[in-house]
Design an enzyme around this catalytic site. Structure first.
Site, PDB file in Angstrom:
ATOM      1  N   ASP A 189       0.829  -1.198   0.000  1.00  0.00           N
ATOM      2  CA  ASP A 189       0.000   0.000   0.000  1.00  0.00           C
ATOM      3  C   ASP A 189       0.869   1.257   0.000  1.00  0.00           C
ATOM      4  O   ASP A 189       1.951   1.276   0.583  1.00  0.00           O
ATOM      5  CB  ASP A 189      -0.876  -0.022   1.263  1.00  0.00           C
ATOM      6  N   GLU A 214       1.570  -0.383  -5.033  1.00  0.00           N
ATOM      7  CA  GLU A 214       0.660   0.686  -5.431  1.00  0.00           C
ATOM      8  C   GLU A 214       1.476   1.979  -5.517  1.00  0.00           C
ATOM      9  O   GLU A 214       1.568   2.729  -4.554  1.00  0.00           O
ATOM     10  CB  GLU A 214      -0.473   0.843  -4.399  1.00  0.00           C
ATOM     11  N   ASP A 296     -10.215   2.458  -4.367  1.00  0.00           N
ATOM     12  CA  ASP A 296      -9.995   3.911  -4.313  1.00  0.00           C
ATOM     13  C   ASP A 296     -10.592   4.611  -5.534  1.00  0.00           C
ATOM     14  O   ASP A 296     -11.299   5.607  -5.413  1.00  0.00           O
ATOM     15  CB  ASP A 296      -8.494   4.240  -4.291  1.00  0.00           C
TER      16      ASP A 296
END
Length: 410
Positions: A189, A214, A296
Site C-alpha cells: 500500500d 501501489e 480507491d
C-alpha cells in the site's frame, strides 16, 4: 477450467510466477466490504473464484485498524478486524489453499497509529502492543524522532521510518508471520511513501510468491485533458519497479488513465509514438499489473472511476493483452450475471489461447472509434463502435459483447 500454474504456485522461488506470467488477479473487496461479514462472504465464493481461473485474490488489510477499511493499522499482529475474526480469516485462507488460489495480503507499512503520547505530546509511541516501538520509529516530518521520510508523507498520522534497522527487522518478522498464517502474495500500500529499496529487502526477507506495489501518482494533464504522451508517468512506475530489484510488479496506473479516456471515443490514445501499448504494459509487460478500477478509484470513493458503460471494453482490452490483469470485485460479483459471464469468457480465451504477461501485441487500428490488435499468434480483438473484423478464414469469433469482440485461430 483449473488454474494451469498449480505447479508453479507451490514453488518456493519468488521469481517463478513472474517468469511464468500467467497470473489473473481478483481484487476481493471494495471500500464498503467491512460492513458485510467479509471473510465469510468470500469463503462462500472461493469455488467460483477458482473455477473462473483466478490465481490470486487480494484481500483487504487484515490487521486491527483505527478505520474500518483497514488502512490505519495499529496492532499489526491482531487479526481481528471489521472484516471478521482471525478464526474466520483462517477458514478463508485454508479454503483458498484447498482450491489452489493464493491469498494476497494488503501490506500497510507506510504509517501506523500510535498507542501512547511521546515526544511533543504526539501519539508517536507503540507501547503495550507487539512491535512496541518508540518515537525513533516515526519520521521526523510526522512528529517522531526518526529520520526524514524516504518518500511522500501520508498526512495526519505517524509515518514509519524504514531507515531504522530495528523497524525493518520487525516488519520482516511480521511479514514472515503473515506467510505462516497462510498469505502467499503481498500488495504494498502507498508505495510512494518510502524508498523502494526497502520493498526489495522485505520481499527478499519474507519471500512472497508474488508482489505488487501501489505506486500511484497523477498522470500528465494539460488545459484540455489528458496528455497523449504519458512516457514520464510510466517511467516513474518503472523506476520504482527497478528499485525493488525487479522483484515486485506495480499497478499500471498509466494504462488505466489512458484506457478510460480512450473508450470515450479517443482510441488513438492506445498506440504510443513507437506503435506500442501506451502504459507500463507497453514497456515492461511482465511487471505491469493492469486493472480497470479498485477500492480507491471506483467503489463508493470514486476518486478516478472508469466510465461505467464502457467497463467491458476495458476488460476486453486488459484480459486479451500482455501484462497481469486484475478484475475488480464489484464488476465481477455486483454488476450482474451477464458481466460476470462475459469476464469469465474473456479469461477462458486468455487461458485457452495461452496469452501471458509477455505476449506480443500488433496494433492494427487505433482511431477515434476503433482499436484492434493481434495478441500472440492466436487472438485478435477490437473495441469501440467502429465496425471491424479480421481478414482470413482461420479466425473464428470467440466472444463478443457491447462494443467489443474477440476472435481466435482454430
Amino acid at each position: 477450467m483449473g488454474n494451469f500454474n498449480n505447479t508453479v504456485e507451490e514453488s518456493t522461488d519468488p521469481g517463478a510466477v513472474l517468469r511464468n506470467g500467467r497470473e489473473i488477479l481478483l481484487q476481493g473487496f471494495n471500500w464498503e466490504s467491512h460492513k458485510y461479514d467479509w471473510w465469510r462472504n468470500l469463503e462462500k465464493k472461493v469455488p467460483d473464484i477458482a473455477k473462473s481461473g483466478f490465481t490470486s485474490v487480494w484481500l483487504p488489510p487484515a490487521s486491527n485498524s483505527f478505520s474500518p477499511e483497514g488502512y490505519l493499522p495499529q496492532n499489526l499482529y491482531l487479526l481481528n478486524s471489521s472484516y471478521g475474526s482471525e478464526q474466520l480469516l483462517k477458514v478463508l485462507l485454508q479454503k483458498l489453499k484447498q482450491y489452489k488460489v493464493r491469498a494476497m495480503a494488503d501490506i500497510v507499512i507506510n504509517h501506523r497509529i500510535g498507542t501512547t503520547q511521546g515526544h511533543g505530546g504526539m501519539y508517536n509511541r507503540y507501547d503495550g502492543i507487539p512491535l512496541a516501538w518508540d518515537e525513533r520509529a516515526v519520521t521526523s516530518c510526522t512528529g517522531g524522532l526518526g529520520n526524514r521520510s524516504t518518500g511522500d508523507n501520508f498526512h495526519g498520522v505517524p509515518n514509519i521510518d524504514h531507515s531504522q534497522h530495528f523497524v525493518r527487522k520487525d516488519i520482516i518478522g511480521w511479514l514472515h508471520w503473515l506467510r505462516s498464517v497462510g498469505f502467499r502474495d503481498f500488495r504494498f500500500d502507498f508505495a510512494r511513501g518510502y524508498s523502494a529499496k526497502y520493498v526489495k529487502e522485505y520481499i527478499e526477507g519474507a519471500k512472497p510468491i508474488f508482489s505488487v506495489g501501489e505506486y500511484w501518482d497523477s498522470c500528465n494533464y494539460n488545459g484540455y485533458g489528458l496528455d497523449y504522451n504519458q512516457d514520464s508517468h510510466r517511467q516513474r512506475i518503472i523506476n520504482w519497479i527497478d528499485a525493488t530489484g525487479q522483484l515486485s510488479t506495480a499497478f499500471d496506473f498509466t494504462t488505466k488513465g489512458i484506457l478510460q479516456e480512450a473508450v470515450k471515443g479517443q482510441f488513438w490514445r492506445l498506440r504510443d509514438p513507437q506503435g506500442k501499448p501506451p502504459g507500463v504494459m507497453g514497456w515492461w509487460p511482465s511487471r505491469a499489473v493492469t486493472f480497470i478500477d479498485n477500492h480507491d478509484t471506483g467503489s463508493t470513493q470514486a476518486h478516478w472511476p472508469f466510465p461505467s458503460n464502457h467497463i467491458m471494453e476495458g476488460y476486453a482490452y486488459i484480459l486479451t493483452h500482455p501484462g497481469i490483469p486484475t478484475v475488480f470485485y464489484d464488476h465481477f460479483y455486483d454488476w450482474g450475471n451477464s458481466i460476470h459471464e462475459q469476464i469469465v469468457k474473456l479469461m477462458d480465451v486468455r487461458r485457452s489461447q495461452d496469452i501471458h504477461s509477455r505476449s506480443s501485441v500488433r496494433i492494427l487500428e487505433a482511431q477515434n472509434n476503433l482499436y484492434s490488435a493481434i495478441i500472440g499468434e492466436k487472438v485478435c480483438m477490437k473495441i469501440g463502435d467502429g465496425s471491424w473484423c479480421p481478414t482470413g478464414r482461420e479466425w473464428t469469433l470467440a466472444t463478443c459483447g457491447q462494443r467489443y469482440a474477440v476472435w481466435q485461430k482454430q
